[in-house]
Enzyme design. Structure first.
Site, PDB file in Angstrom:
ATOM      1  N   GLU A 164     -16.566-108.674 -12.023  1.00 28.24           N
ATOM      2  CA  GLU A 164     -16.061-108.440 -13.198  1.00 28.24           C
ATOM      3  C   GLU A 164     -17.269-108.536 -14.045  1.00 28.24           C
ATOM      4  O   GLU A 164     -17.680-109.670 -14.484  1.00 28.24           O
ATOM      5  CB  GLU A 164     -14.791-109.514 -13.525  1.00 28.24           C
ATOM      6  CG  GLU A 164     -13.906-109.100 -14.872  1.00 28.24           C
ATOM      7  CD  GLU A 164     -14.367-110.053 -16.258  1.00 28.24           C
ATOM      8  OE1 GLU A 164     -14.812-109.270 -17.256  1.00 28.24           O
ATOM      9  OE2 GLU A 164     -13.925-110.985 -16.004  1.00 28.24           O
ATOM     10  N   CYS A 202     -15.810-111.249 -22.611  1.00 31.62           N
ATOM     11  CA  CYS A 202     -16.074-110.149 -22.127  1.00 31.62           C
ATOM     12  C   CYS A 202     -15.216-108.921 -22.674  1.00 31.62           C
ATOM     13  O   CYS A 202     -15.490-107.692 -22.593  1.00 31.62           O
ATOM     14  CB  CYS A 202     -16.096-109.833 -20.781  1.00 31.62           C
ATOM     15  SG  CYS A 202     -14.569-110.613 -19.801  1.00 31.62           S
TER      16      CYS A 202
END
Length: 492
Positions: free
Chosen positions: A260, A294
């Site tokens: 990720e 993020c």
């Protein structure tokens, strides 16, 4: 030295290595300091682990794995249930640690702990979702069975921004499905991202060797954590450049990689949207945890005719967001994690000015706090628009048609999260399907995470999915077992 302990002492030793159920100093003799990012005061001292501890941890995990995989589902569920109970009892202390160690606001830290509890509750269901599945066969008398098994030993690397949740997100599903774990949190948040988690599971009754935590840095151990022959899965959450290297190393050694990575997340306001509601969402999605997420909004796209109105409203909203010492309960925007991140962020700000960006709101540095920036007169190809900022800034870009804005939203190497605002929910759903990202939210902002739904990105934002049944795919493997129940006739 460890200042991050409760008065009762439950979190003692959490600045040490946790290997095979024992707390010990790292073998390198090299000391590192964990500091409060707000004032750089010392929080804890760590003696770093070296390659010998990496090997010891992986060997311990390997030795424990078969017994843990064979343990009854009820035992795995009970350990997770106990861990949840312990976390709920001591969640205020975990929140305090996140505030001091990660520079989290109390709001963000609370959100993080609740997200961790969510994935732990979901992981409680995983032992009961490992049962074999029977399938028919086209061969007469044959019965097919698909057996789900743990992958084995899992190596986990987590980042500094949501250290507690992004560690638990991999640790809980991995151990719930019968794997054993060696975990390396970011050293800057090694207590909330590693030591506290190990202590919670130790108190929950997790057998020795099932979870091991190493406090160290790549400068000390190199690539050995990934290249070690024992782990079959490497779970990494972090930047795209580092993720590329992790993925390449894992592939070279034929390990599965769950990655990720970074994001450059578009927030699209369509012409019929509720402008004020979009403003409220944009402020939250861009400035929670001072943009160090993020999924944070990087680029806001608005129809040209409402550009000025939207910008004025957003600036007014952002001016009201309190910034300062995150230990103050009203503060929302706290410090960036370290001086290097501050310098990187301010360098992009300087480049944006050089490239002609206007400042609808100009931030300033106060100690290690940076107040928010809002850029206009920005093109989608500008440095500020194409960079994952990881800081308190957002760019507003006008557009003239829905076809154009879809192309602009997708014109990035990233594809993690995204959002679209519209009064027409059907149109919003159709538009969402065309955005090249792993997650799109209609009439919401980009920072969302739920334990039951798939979390992950497209393009350079990663490989694989976390959460729910998709976590089962990342941390388990499947085996086909066929049973021929009657004599089979062969062609020769």
């Amino acid at each position: 030295m460890n200042l991050l302990i409760t008065a009762a002492g439950i979190f003692t030793n959490v600045n040490k290595q946790y290997i095979n159920g024992e707390w010990k100093e790292g073998g390198t003799g090299t000391k590192a300091h964990i500091v409060d990012p707000y004032d750089r005061s010392l929080l804890a001292e760590v003696v770093l682990a070296g390659r010998e501890e990496v090997d010891e941890a992986y060997q311990s995990a390997k030795a424990a794995q078969k017994n843990w995989a064979a343990a009854p589902a009820e035992e795995k569920v009970k350990v997770m249930e106990n861990a949840i109970s312990i976390l709920k009892e001591h969640q205020d202390r975990v929140i305090d640690t996140l505030v001091r160690e990660a520079g989290s606001s109390r709001l963000k830290a609370t959100i993080e702990v609740q997200a961790a509890l969510g994935i732990m509750r979901e992981a409680m269901t995983f032992p009961g979702r490992m049962d074999p599945v029977a399938m028919t066969s086209h061969i007469p008398g044959k019965e097919n069975h698909i057996v789900r098994k743990p992958a084995g030993v899992v190596g986990i690397i987590s980042p500094f921004n949501f250290p507690f949740h992004l560690s638990i997100r991999s640790i809980a599903p991995a151990i719930a499905t019968g794997n054993t774990v060696v975990h390396k949190p970011d050293l800057q948040t090694a207590i909330s991202g590693g030591g506290i988690i190990a202590k919670i599971f130790e108190l929950a009754g997790l057998p020795k060797g099932v979870l091991n935590v190493l406090l160290t840095t790549p400068a000390v151990i190199g690539d050995y954590f990934i290249e070690h022959p024992i782990p079959r899965v490497i779970s990494f959450t972090g930047s795209t450049p580092v993720g590329r290297k992790v993925g390449a190393l894992a592939g070279q050694h034929l390990k599965k990689a769950a990655l990720e990575l970074g994001g450059n997340n578009p927030f699209v306001v369509l012409e019929d949207a509720d402008i004020q509601q979009a403003v409220e969402a944009a402020a939250f999605g861009a400035f929670l945890h001072q943009g160090q997420i993020c999924m944070s909004i990087n680029r806001i796209f608005v129809p040209r005719k409402i550009h000025d109105d939207f910008t004025a409203r957003l600036v007014e909203k952002i001016r009201s967001i309190p910034y300062g010492d995150p230990k103050e309960p009203e503060v929302i925007i706290g410090p960036l994690i370290n001086e290097n991140q501050i310098e990187k962020f301010l360098n992009v700000v300087a480049i944006a000015k050089q490239e002609g960006a206007h400042l609808a709101l100009e931030g300033t540095r106060i100690g290690n706090i940076i107040s928010p920036f809002v850029f206009t007169n920005v093109t989608n190809q500008s440095t500020v628009a194409q960079t994952e900022l990881f800081g308190p800034a957002v760019s507003i870009i006008p557009y003239d048609s829905e076809e154009e804005v879809l192309e602009l939203a997708n014109d990035t190497e990233f594809g993690l999260s995204s959002a679209v605002f519209t009064a027409d929910l059907q149109k919003g759903f159709q538009f969402a399907q065309k955005i090249e990202s792993g997650m799109t939210h209609v009439n919401d902002q980009t920072v969302n995470d739920e334990a039951e739904v798939p979390f992950g990105g497209e393009k350079c934002s990663g490989l694989g999915r976390y959460n729910g049944e998709w976590a089962l795919e990342e941390f388990t493997t499947v085996k086909w077992i066929s049973v021929q129940k009657e004599a089979r006739h062969y062609p020769f």
